[in-house]
Design an enzyme around this catalytic site. Sequence first.
Site, mmCIF file in Angstrom:
data_model
loop_
_atom_site.group_PDB
_atom_site.id
_atom_site.type_symbol
_atom_site.label_atom_id
_atom_site.label_comp_id
_atom_site.label_asym_id
_atom_site.label_seq_id
_atom_site.Cartn_x
_atom_site.Cartn_y
_atom_site.Cartn_z
ATOM 1 N N CYS A 344 61.654 -3.362 36.850
ATOM 2 C CA CYS A 344 62.236 -3.573 35.528
ATOM 3 C C CYS A 344 61.136 -3.685 34.469
ATOM 4 C CB CYS A 344 63.101 -4.826 35.513
ATOM 5 S SG CYS A 344 63.900 -5.100 33.906
ATOM 6 N N CYS A 347 61.874 -6.408 31.723
ATOM 7 C CA CYS A 347 61.716 -7.806 32.135
ATOM 8 C C CYS A 347 60.248 -8.169 32.325
ATOM 9 C CB CYS A 347 62.469 -8.057 33.438
ATOM 10 S SG CYS A 347 64.239 -7.775 33.353
ATOM 11 N N ASP A 348 59.549 -7.369 33.095
ATOM 12 C CA ASP A 348 58.217 -7.761 33.565
ATOM 13 C C ASP A 348 57.071 -7.150 32.775
ATOM 14 O OD1 ASP A 348 59.585 -9.157 35.524
ATOM 15 O OD2 ASP A 348 59.533 -7.492 36.938
#
Length: 523
Positions: A344, A347-348
């Site tokens: 992701c 997200c990361d």
Amino acid sequence: MLDPALTKQLAQHLELLRQPVELVASLDDSAKSAQLMELLTEVAALSEKITVVRRDDDERRPSFAIVRPGTDISVRFACVPLGHELTSFVLALLQVGGHPPAVSEEVIEQIRRLDGDYEFVTYLSLSCQNCPEVVQALNLMSVVNPRIKHVAVDGALFKDEVEARGVLAVPSVFLNGEHFEQGRMTLEQILSKLDSGAAQRAAQEIGNKEPFDVLVVGAGPAGVSSAIYAARKSVRTGVAAGRIGGQVLDTMAIENFISVPYTEGPKFAAALEQHASDYEIDIMDSQQAVRLEPATQPGDLHTLVLENDATLKGRTVILATGARWRPIGVPGEQEYRNKGVTYCPHCDGPLFRGKPVAVIGGGNSGVEAAIDLAGIVSHVTLLELGDTLRADEVLQRKLRSLTNVDIVLNAKTTEVLGDGTSVTGLTYTDTETGESRRLDVQGVFVQIGLLPNTEWLEGVVELTKHKEIVVDERGATSVPGVFAAGDCTTEPYKQIVTAMGSGATAALSAFDYLVRTSAPTDD
């Protein structure tokens, strides 16, 4: 910091405050501290029940606590809660201010009964669509039970702390200094890990349910569509699913759902849940199916076995289990998952600020990931197995315009390398020359499509070599009374709109099957 429309909306929400709230700030001389103080001041101006004080008594700066004066109820944020966390901030304000949380009294009582002292720390990124659910669940728990403490920490803001704890994926939750869990979690899933009797009670409750006319497995777009269409036929409908929304929850932007020009995955999932709640649908979330025992003859009941050993019965079953990110399947991938290997970028990505990374996959998702990451990391290398990129031309043009991106074609990833703690690089083979090469990176973002969640159905229904459930034009599988819909099937286009359509088709077919198998026979 807040635009007029958002300010007006926020002021309306803050009218729900029942008790005074203090925003206690711990600041330093940084620009982020100034930004945080500006945000807190603007919010406090919207309600006479909110005051801002500065104490600088927390080791994390900038940070702030939301406190109910005269009590030990508080919630702490070590971030400037904008982006996806603005909702978490508003909910925490309301709950600390006495507005009741939107959960059942049974769940509230379960939180109150937890015995012990719990200090949670959640590491997040403001661009992560999976983080708010975890943050909001733990915030709620800390309001209900003062022996539970929680602080939400922006990993990009406190890089030294994140690196010291080896956090390379969010959300990452620590409890009393030890790693607790990683990834998206519901409130019920958190409680089940803390309350040893919760799973047993849930299994007993589920096992006592009467058979369903239509039992749906999965609650993504296909599953929810199936359930709504079935419920509209006034048949007894149940849904067993790990999480409402499914893969949609991991989707950042949705721009091709007809009549909705733009939305985001979590908002779309919330809309699915709200729509389903308008009908008499028994939704059992946080439930993982592990086995399907088909009826031996038409008209008999199918049995669904869950991970907690509970069983559900259905006259018909609709399989809408969706799909998950497809792994590359090379040595080191699983060893370094969430230690540099991630799926992701939204997200990361912020955790890799200023670092070199690789993106594997040259389709739309891979190219979009590379474009997004290029604005955060020091350098992106995109590896594509084929001899051309498969992404839309407009995305390719954007990608090629970026100066810190390299594109490597004919590259077959063979191993993810690391030092035992985190990723240090990868190796790939040039499929034209056969030459093996090493690429030094600190993050590997895998974007090579989806894998159907159908392993547990091997030998039960017909699957293709790609593990997709074979369905006909009515959504029927190889087993009478068992239907399937969405990304887990042979439906060729894995889109939200097609998943919903196939869910509706499966539900209507299931209803037709019920009518035909219950019709009286001629003497």
